[in-house]
Design an enzyme around this catalytic site. Structure first.
Site, PDB file in Angstrom:
ATOM      1  N   GLY A   1       0.751  -1.247   0.000  1.00 52.29           N
ATOM      2  CA  GLY A   1       0.000   0.000   0.000  1.00 52.29           C
ATOM      3  C   GLY A   1       0.778   1.293   0.000  1.00 52.29           C
TER       4      GLY A   1
ATOM      5  N   PRO B   1       4.370  -5.171  -0.988  1.00 54.26           N
ATOM      6  CA  PRO B   1       4.282  -3.998  -1.866  1.00 54.26           C
ATOM      7  C   PRO B   1       4.117  -4.391  -3.322  1.00 54.26           C
ATOM      8  CG  PRO B   1       6.559  -4.383  -1.220  1.00 54.26           C
ATOM      9  CD  PRO B   1       5.729  -5.422  -0.520  1.00 54.26           C
TER      10      PRO B   1
ATOM     11  N   ARG C   1       2.694  -1.602  -6.032  1.00 47.98           N
ATOM     12  CA  ARG C   1       2.866  -0.353  -6.785  1.00 47.98           C
ATOM     13  C   ARG C   1       4.260   0.258  -6.608  1.00 47.98           C
ATOM     14  NH1 ARG C   1      -1.715   2.970  -7.801  1.00 47.98           N
ATOM     15  NH2 ARG C   1      -2.777   1.871  -6.128  1.00 47.98           N
TER      16      ARG C   1
ATOM     17  N   ARG D   1      -6.594   3.277 -15.493  1.00 45.07           N
ATOM     18  CA  ARG D   1      -6.568   3.994 -14.211  1.00 45.07           C
ATOM     19  C   ARG D   1      -7.184   5.403 -14.270  1.00 45.07           C
ATOM     20  NH1 ARG D   1      -2.881   5.205 -11.409  1.00 45.07           N
ATOM     21  NH2 ARG D   1      -3.772   4.486  -9.453  1.00 45.07           N
TER      22      ARG D   1
ATOM     23  N   TYR E   1     -10.254   5.521 -11.727  1.00 45.16           N
ATOM     24  CA  TYR E   1      -9.987   6.151 -10.420  1.00 45.16           C
ATOM     25  C   TYR E   1      -9.728   7.651 -10.549  1.00 45.16           C
ATOM     26  CZ  TYR E   1      -8.541   1.242  -9.766  1.00 45.16           C
ATOM     27  OH  TYR E   1      -8.469  -0.124  -9.759  1.00 45.16           O
TER      28      TYR E   1
ATOM     29  N   CYS F   1     -14.861   4.376 -28.176  1.00 50.01           N
ATOM     30  CA  CYS F   1     -16.106   5.107 -28.392  1.00 50.01           C
ATOM     31  C   CYS F   1     -16.866   5.385 -27.112  1.00 50.01           C
ATOM     32  CB  CYS F   1     -16.982   4.314 -29.343  1.00 50.01           C
ATOM     33  SG  CYS F   1     -16.100   4.026 -30.866  1.00 50.01           S
ATOM     34  N   GLU F   2     -16.248   6.026 -26.173  1.00 50.81           N
ATOM     35  CA  GLU F   2     -16.988   6.565 -25.032  1.00 50.81           C
ATOM     36  C   GLU F   2     -16.205   7.727 -24.446  1.00 50.81           C
ATOM     37  OE1 GLU F   2     -17.096   3.909 -21.432  1.00 50.81           O
ATOM     38  OE2 GLU F   2     -16.881   2.351 -22.931  1.00 50.81           O
TER      39      GLU F   2
ATOM     40  N   TYR G   1      -0.544  -1.859 -12.218  1.00 54.17           N
ATOM     41  CA  TYR G   1      -1.978  -1.799 -12.527  1.00 54.17           C
ATOM     42  C   TYR G   1      -2.225  -1.161 -13.897  1.00 54.17           C
ATOM     43  CZ  TYR G   1      -1.871  -2.723  -7.528  1.00 54.17           C
ATOM     44  OH  TYR G   1      -1.589  -3.264  -6.301  1.00 54.17           O
TER      45      TYR G   1
END
Ligand code: LLP
Length: 421
Positions: A239, A276, A278, A314, A318, A346-347, A375
């Site tokens: 984290g 760990p 990230r 991401r 987020y 297409c969004e 990620y």
């Protein structure tokens, strides 16, 4: 610190020009730096010295075989959360006694596979899970080493989707019920209770929530020992956050985190594990993409890239910020103007950044998304039938494609036509 730096006006990954890789593999692609991965692993490993410890890489952040092997040969353990990750860890040569199995919904098949192949410990999260694992272990004539993940009800002060340590989250057993649940676990014949596990969330940029959680774990260790449990291992989760913007105040260093661990739980005589993800893989990777068009819209300009939300989700998921830099270094003092940086999907959610100041870019120019090693590739999909993008690993002046881009034929061939069609 990472190894993606400008040299002679162009971005390098270690000693390889990013533009050279782009010419060889095409865009978009992920590019990782061996030196950065190794550096970050070693920072954690030495931060825990002299405690007996194992750094288990949270391979959910990046599970490419070459990344796992790079870390495994330094002595890393792996934190896995599925049968697939367990198989990947084993395939990368990680011995079972360096693999911890986390996750809130382990299935019977996953438990059996890990018991057969070897496992350091299961981090269990509920009573039904304890009962199932015990029954499976008994049926196999073995005893499963376990910790119980406790939920310390601590606010990790991070994005709600990646906070896990509050009582409303689905994770762990409430710390207030820990004594009862440990007593039940100790009574199950297929389990050997060896420790405590805690993980409160991801991208924490402040040590305070860790401190609160670890102090609760230290208190619980004393209580459980007094109840007769042989608590000898603490898994303190992952984290620790990374700086996603250069201008940001930097999150705490692994050495500060290590000092905190020693201060809070260091004198309990336990072996310590951390998980760990990230901080090891995040800044060790970039995603490289090319500009398809510069489109002048009503009141705003768009940079339309060949990378999209399916390649790096991401920002859409987020609202995450990734620095996006041109591969050709802009001239000092080059003018910048705000643009929306988007992909071709297409969004409207396929937006990487809104009104981001960028130097002038033209069709065909390359940009790099920084801090994309964690990620990124693992969360990508083939939405819009866009092939999963290649991954490249650099080591000094060498590079290798560590996952290649599938062809359209290969993608289509995975579908089966039923006989009635
Ligand atoms: N251990 C456990 C039990 C976890 O659930 C996680 C992450 C980690 C360790 C590693 O956390 P890290 O050191 O990487 O922060 N997809 C999200 C992040 C999800 C994290 C899930 N669990 C993102 O892109 O930000």
């Amino acid at each position: 610190m990472d190894h993606f730096l400008y040299r002679n006006g162009t971005l390098y990954a270690e000693d390889v020009a990013v533009s050279e890789i782009a010419a060889a593999v095409g865009t978009p692609f992920y590019c990782y730096s061996t030196a950065t991965l190794e550096r970050h692993f070693r920072l954690f490993d030495s931060a825990l010295d002299p405690l007996p410890h194992l750094v288990c890489f949270a391979m959910k952040s990046n599970s490419n075989q070459a990344i796992l092997k790079t870390l495994a040969r330094l002595g890393a353990g792996m934190d896995v959360v599925s049968g697939g990750e367990y198989a990947r860890a084993k395939a990368a040569g990680v011995p079972g006694d360096r693999i911890v199995f986390s996750g809130v919904g382990k299935t019977a098949v996953e438990m059996r596979t890990a018991l057969e192949g070897g496992i350091r410990q299961f981090n269990l999260e509920s009573e039904p899970e304890m009962e199932l694992l015990s029954a499976i272990a008994v049926s196999m004539g073995v005893v499963a080493p376990v910790t119980l993940r406790v939920n310390p009800d601590v606010d990790a002060r991070t994005h709600a989707k990646i906070a896990t340590g509050k009582s409303e989250n689905k994770f762990g057993i409430p710390i207030a019920r820990a004594r009862d649940v440990y007593a039940r676990a100790a009574g199950l014949p297929g389990l050997e209770v060896i420790g405590i596990d805690v993980h409160i969330g991801s991208q924490l940029t402040d040590l305070e929530p860790f401190e609160q959680a670890y102090l609760k774990v230290a208190d619980l260790t004393a209580v459980l020992r007094a109840d007769g449990h042989d608590i000898r291992r603490l898994d303190l989760g992952g984290g620790l956050g990374i700086p996603y913007t250069r201008s940001n105040i930097a999150p705490p260093l692994p050495s500060d985190y290590g000092d905190l661990i020693k201060r809070t739980v260091g004198d309990l005589g336990c072996e310590v594990e951390i998980e760990p993800g990230r901080l090891i893989s995040g800044n060790a990777g970039i995603m490289v993409s090319a500009v398809i068009y510069v489109k002048n819209g009503e009141g705003r300009d768009f940079l339309i890239l060949d990378g999209a939300m399916n390649d790096l989700i991401r920002p859409s998921m987020y609202d995450a910020h990734h620095d996006i830099v041109p591969v050709q270094e802009p001239a000092a003092g080059a003018e910048q103007a705000p643009v929306d940086i988007v992909g071709p999907v297409c969004e409207s959610g396929d937006t990487f950044a809104k009104q981001r100041n960028m130097p002038p870019l033209a069709s065909g120019d390359l940009v790099a998304f920084r801090s994309a090693g964690a990620y990124g590739a693992v969360m990508s999909s083939e939405y819009n039938t866009r092939p999963l993008i290649p991954e490249v690993l650099v080591n000094g002046d060498q590079f290798a494609v560590i996952r290649s881009r599938p062809t359209f034929d290969e993608m289509i061939a995975r579908d089966n036509i039923p006989e009635w069609l």
